[in-house]
Scaffold this motif. Structure first.
Motif, PDB file in Angstrom:
ATOM      1  N   PHE A  61     -15.583  -0.856   0.034  1.00  0.00           N
ATOM      2  CA  PHE A  61     -14.827  -1.650   1.008  1.00  0.00           C
ATOM      3  C   PHE A  61     -15.054  -3.147   0.825  1.00  0.00           C
ATOM      4  CE2 PHE A  61     -13.354   1.145   4.746  1.00  0.00           C
ATOM      5  CZ  PHE A  61     -12.935   2.140   3.883  1.00  0.00           C
ATOM      6  N   SER A  62     -16.183  -3.529   0.263  1.00  0.00           N
ATOM      7  CA  SER A  62     -16.431  -4.965   0.079  1.00  0.00           C
ATOM      8  C   SER A  62     -15.590  -5.562  -1.048  1.00  0.00           C
ATOM      9  CB  SER A  62     -17.924  -5.237  -0.163  1.00  0.00           C
ATOM     10  OG  SER A  62     -18.339  -4.788  -1.437  1.00  0.00           O
ATOM     11  N   CYS A  63     -15.173  -4.740  -2.016  1.00  0.00           N
ATOM     12  CA  CYS A  63     -14.476  -5.303  -3.184  1.00  0.00           C
ATOM     13  C   CYS A  63     -13.033  -4.845  -3.347  1.00  0.00           C
ATOM     14  CB  CYS A  63     -15.254  -4.978  -4.465  1.00  0.00           C
ATOM     15  SG  CYS A  63     -15.292  -3.238  -4.920  1.00  0.00           S
ATOM     16  N   LEU A  64     -12.540  -4.004  -2.455  1.00  0.00           N
ATOM     17  CA  LEU A  64     -11.180  -3.468  -2.615  1.00  0.00           C
ATOM     18  C   LEU A  64     -10.116  -4.562  -2.660  1.00  0.00           C
ATOM     19  CD1 LEU A  64     -10.621  -0.171  -0.589  1.00  0.00           C
ATOM     20  CD2 LEU A  64      -9.593  -0.766  -2.781  1.00  0.00           C
ATOM     21  N   ASP A  65     -10.259  -5.585  -1.841  1.00  0.00           N
ATOM     22  CA  ASP A  65      -9.260  -6.645  -1.805  1.00  0.00           C
ATOM     23  C   ASP A  65      -9.227  -7.427  -3.114  1.00  0.00           C
ATOM     24  OD1 ASP A  65      -8.498  -6.112   0.908  1.00  0.00           O
ATOM     25  OD2 ASP A  65     -10.360  -7.059   1.550  1.00  0.00           O
ATOM     26  N   ILE A  66     -10.403  -7.596  -3.722  1.00  0.00           N
ATOM     27  CA  ILE A  66     -10.484  -8.295  -5.009  1.00  0.00           C
ATOM     28  C   ILE A  66      -9.721  -7.524  -6.080  1.00  0.00           C
ATOM     29  CG2 ILE A  66     -12.048  -9.115  -6.811  1.00  0.00           C
ATOM     30  CD1 ILE A  66     -14.244  -9.242  -4.594  1.00  0.00           C
ATOM     31  N   VAL A  67      -9.987  -6.224  -6.151  1.00  0.00           N
ATOM     32  CA  VAL A  67      -9.349  -5.394  -7.181  1.00  0.00           C
ATOM     33  C   VAL A  67      -7.830  -5.381  -6.991  1.00  0.00           C
ATOM     34  CG1 VAL A  67      -9.259  -3.106  -8.239  1.00  0.00           C
ATOM     35  CG2 VAL A  67     -11.436  -3.978  -7.349  1.00  0.00           C
ATOM     36  N   TRP A  68      -7.397  -5.304  -5.745  1.00  0.00           N
ATOM     37  CA  TRP A  68      -5.960  -5.277  -5.483  1.00  0.00           C
ATOM     38  C   TRP A  68      -5.283  -6.568  -5.943  1.00  0.00           C
ATOM     39  CZ3 TRP A  68      -1.855  -2.579  -5.066  1.00  0.00           C
ATOM     40  CH2 TRP A  68      -0.691  -3.144  -4.560  1.00  0.00           C
ATOM     41  N   ARG A 111      -2.837  -6.874 -23.531  1.00  0.00           N
ATOM     42  CA  ARG A 111      -2.933  -6.743 -22.071  1.00  0.00           C
ATOM     43  C   ARG A 111      -4.194  -7.448 -21.571  1.00  0.00           C
ATOM     44  NH1 ARG A 111      -5.296  -2.513 -24.464  1.00  0.00           N
ATOM     45  NH2 ARG A 111      -7.215  -1.610 -23.597  1.00  0.00           N
ATOM     46  N   ASP A 112      -4.240  -7.696 -20.291  1.00  0.00           N
ATOM     47  CA  ASP A 112      -5.481  -8.126 -19.674  1.00  0.00           C
ATOM     48  C   ASP A 112      -6.348  -6.898 -19.416  1.00  0.00           C
ATOM     49  OD1 ASP A 112      -4.709 -10.752 -19.708  1.00  0.00           O
ATOM     50  OD2 ASP A 112      -4.144 -10.830 -17.595  1.00  0.00           O
ATOM     51  N   TYR A 113      -7.664  -7.124 -19.367  1.00  0.00           N
ATOM     52  CA  TYR A 113      -8.623  -6.032 -19.184  1.00  0.00           C
ATOM     53  C   TYR A 113      -9.351  -6.179 -17.850  1.00  0.00           C
ATOM     54  CZ  TYR A 113      -8.293  -5.056 -24.228  1.00  0.00           C
ATOM     55  OH  TYR A 113      -7.850  -4.742 -25.488  1.00  0.00           O
ATOM     56  N   PHE A 114      -9.546  -5.050 -17.172  1.00  0.00           N
ATOM     57  CA  PHE A 114     -10.400  -5.033 -15.981  1.00  0.00           C
ATOM     58  C   PHE A 114     -11.590  -4.124 -16.260  1.00  0.00           C
ATOM     59  CE2 PHE A 114     -11.730  -3.019 -11.954  1.00  0.00           C
ATOM     60  CZ  PHE A 114     -12.200  -4.162 -11.318  1.00  0.00           C
ATOM     61  N   ILE A 115     -12.781  -4.719 -16.235  1.00  0.00           N
ATOM     62  CA  ILE A 115     -14.015  -3.980 -16.460  1.00  0.00           C
ATOM     63  C   ILE A 115     -14.758  -3.865 -15.134  1.00  0.00           C
ATOM     64  CG2 ILE A 115     -16.181  -3.886 -17.752  1.00  0.00           C
ATOM     65  CD1 ILE A 115     -13.640  -3.694 -19.475  1.00  0.00           C
ATOM     66  N   ILE A 116     -15.093  -2.651 -14.754  1.00  0.00           N
ATOM     67  CA  ILE A 116     -15.830  -2.462 -13.507  1.00  0.00           C
ATOM     68  C   ILE A 116     -17.305  -2.284 -13.851  1.00  0.00           C
ATOM     69  CG2 ILE A 116     -15.280   0.025 -13.445  1.00  0.00           C
ATOM     70  CD1 ILE A 116     -15.222  -0.368 -10.319  1.00  0.00           C
ATOM     71  N   SER A 117     -18.064  -3.337 -13.610  1.00  0.00           N
ATOM     72  CA  SER A 117     -19.495  -3.308 -13.916  1.00  0.00           C
ATOM     73  C   SER A 117     -20.277  -2.648 -12.789  1.00  0.00           C
ATOM     74  CB  SER A 117     -20.009  -4.730 -14.168  1.00  0.00           C
ATOM     75  OG  SER A 117     -21.313  -4.711 -14.710  1.00  0.00           O
ATOM     76  N   LEU A 152     -14.455   4.009  -6.608  1.00  0.00           N
ATOM     77  CA  LEU A 152     -13.480   4.431  -5.609  1.00  0.00           C
ATOM     78  C   LEU A 152     -12.653   3.265  -5.071  1.00  0.00           C
ATOM     79  CD1 LEU A 152     -15.242   7.204  -3.466  1.00  0.00           C
ATOM     80  CD2 LEU A 152     -13.338   7.447  -5.060  1.00  0.00           C
ATOM     81  N   ALA A 153     -12.947   2.054  -5.503  1.00  0.00           N
ATOM     82  CA  ALA A 153     -12.064   0.922  -5.204  1.00  0.00           C
ATOM     83  C   ALA A 153     -10.976   0.789  -6.256  1.00  0.00           C
ATOM     84  CB  ALA A 153     -12.866  -0.372  -5.120  1.00  0.00           C
ATOM     85  N   LEU A 154     -11.202   1.348  -7.431  1.00  0.00           N
ATOM     86  CA  LEU A 154     -10.233   1.255  -8.524  1.00  0.00           C
ATOM     87  C   LEU A 154      -9.161   2.333  -8.431  1.00  0.00           C
ATOM     88  CD1 LEU A 154      -9.246   0.010 -11.172  1.00  0.00           C
ATOM     89  CD2 LEU A 154     -10.952   1.394 -12.379  1.00  0.00           C
ATOM     90  N   TYR A 155      -9.554   3.574  -8.154  1.00  0.00           N
ATOM     91  CA  TYR A 155      -8.579   4.657  -8.105  1.00  0.00           C
ATOM     92  C   TYR A 155      -7.444   4.404  -7.105  1.00  0.00           C
ATOM     93  CZ  TYR A 155     -11.840   7.514 -10.895  1.00  0.00           C
ATOM     94  OH  TYR A 155     -12.665   8.009 -11.886  1.00  0.00           O
ATOM     95  N   ILE A 212     -16.908   9.928 -10.189  1.00  0.00           N
ATOM     96  CA  ILE A 212     -17.300   8.934  -9.208  1.00  0.00           C
ATOM     97  C   ILE A 212     -17.725   7.634  -9.881  1.00  0.00           C
ATOM     98  CG2 ILE A 212     -19.760   9.426  -8.968  1.00  0.00           C
ATOM     99  CD1 ILE A 212     -17.177   8.981  -6.120  1.00  0.00           C
ATOM    100  N   GLN A 213     -17.946   7.678 -11.209  1.00  0.00           N
ATOM    101  CA  GLN A 213     -18.138   6.486 -12.034  1.00  0.00           C
ATOM    102  C   GLN A 213     -17.123   6.570 -13.179  1.00  0.00           C
ATOM    103  OE1 GLN A 213     -20.671   4.076 -11.719  1.00  0.00           O
ATOM    104  NE2 GLN A 213     -22.302   5.027 -10.536  1.00  0.00           N
ATOM    105  N   THR A 214     -16.502   5.457 -13.523  1.00  0.00           N
ATOM    106  CA  THR A 214     -15.452   5.492 -14.545  1.00  0.00           C
ATOM    107  C   THR A 214     -15.972   6.021 -15.878  1.00  0.00           C
ATOM    108  OG1 THR A 214     -15.909   3.169 -15.068  1.00  0.00           O
ATOM    109  CG2 THR A 214     -14.084   3.620 -13.570  1.00  0.00           C
TER     110      THR A 214
END
Length: 264
Positions: free
Chosen positions: A28-35, A54-60, A66-69, A96-98
């Motif tokens: 919930f803290s990062c969902l707005d960022i990802v969107w 393309r641009d890349y999004f890496i989830i560290s 669950l913010a990405l899905y 639960i982890q990419t």
């Protein structure tokens, strides 16, 4: 809270309920960022998900998968029913982890141990710079990850190679503050020759504006955005009770939390 932010949170809650796992405070803290990244900033879509430019999004901070899905569902890359039915099951690709190995586009890295995503992102950014690719690499990190030496080693590398095609986004929800005093993160990153901005990580307009402004700057510096966020933002219960750092809702809790999101 905007309708899209509420919708994404409700999807994340439902997926967490289905797989009985998840770090919902972190999600919930990062969902707005990802969107904002996927909806307004990145050169990315379902049609070009495997395009070299393309641009890349890496989830560290992999605990926030669950913010990405929900974002990829909203962008029609994943089917909601398929994800909801399969998430968390044995041999499911919706972990639960990419897990990069289970997808042909859309997921850019394996997540798990903290401190690995930024080195991975810096490597992609360096390779793309050598190839003169127009792509930008965005990596979402947790503030607590900067307790790891690999993060600072990557900052040294990114600065020395002038990776101005690298954006490091720090979800600063004060997780590190519970462990160690990190001091002034902006000053530290400035010392590593990053171009740094601090934003409200739940203000979609401010996030979009800051990304666009930084993207326009050509100074051979890697970029960093420190997003000030709140763990569990959008749910009164989750912001007040840290048991939700790693807890999934049962049926009754799901209904209660969805109700809180609706009222936020």
């Amino acid at each position: 809270m905007r309708l899209i932010s509420k919708k994404l949170r409700k999807t994340a809650l439902y997926l967490s309920h289905k797989c009985q796992d998840g770090n919902l405070q972190s999600v919930f803290s990062c969902l707005d960022i990802v969107w904002v990244l996927y909806d307004k900033i990145m050169n990315w879509s379902k049609e070009i998900a495997k395009d070299e430019n393309r641009d890349y999004f890496i989830i560290s901070k992999g605990q926030a998968t669950l913010a990405l899905y929900p974002v990829l569902i909203e962008k029609n890359f994943f089917d909601f029913e398929e994800v909801a039915y399969n998430i968390g099951k044995f041999n499911s690709r919706y972990c639960i982890q990419t897990d990069l190995t289970k997808f042909d586009g859309g997921i850019e890295n394996n997540a798990g141990s903290l401190g690995h995503g930024l080195p991975f992102a810096a490597g992609i950014a360096y390779a793309n710079k050598i190839k003169k690719s127009p792509s930008t690499v965005y990596v979402l990190c947790g503030d607590g990850e900067f307790c790891e030496g690999t993060m600072w080693e990557s900052c040294i590398f990114a600065s020395s190679k002038e990776l101005d095609n690298l954006f490091v986004i720090i979800d600063d929800n004060d997780s590190a503050g519970a462990m160690v005093d990190m001091g002034n993160m902006k000053e530290k990153l400035n010392a590593f020759n990053f171009d740094v901005r601090i934003v409200d990580g739940h203000n979609l307009d401010e996030l979009e504006k800051t990304f666009i402004e930084l993207k326009k700057i050509k100074n051979n510096k890697p970029k960093a955005i420190i997003a000030k966020t709140v763990r569990g933002f959008g749910s009164k219960t989750m912001t007040e009770n840290d048991i939700w750092f790693h807890k999934s809702p049962n049926k009754e809790e799901l209904e209660m939390l969805i109700g809180e999101v609706e009222l936020a």
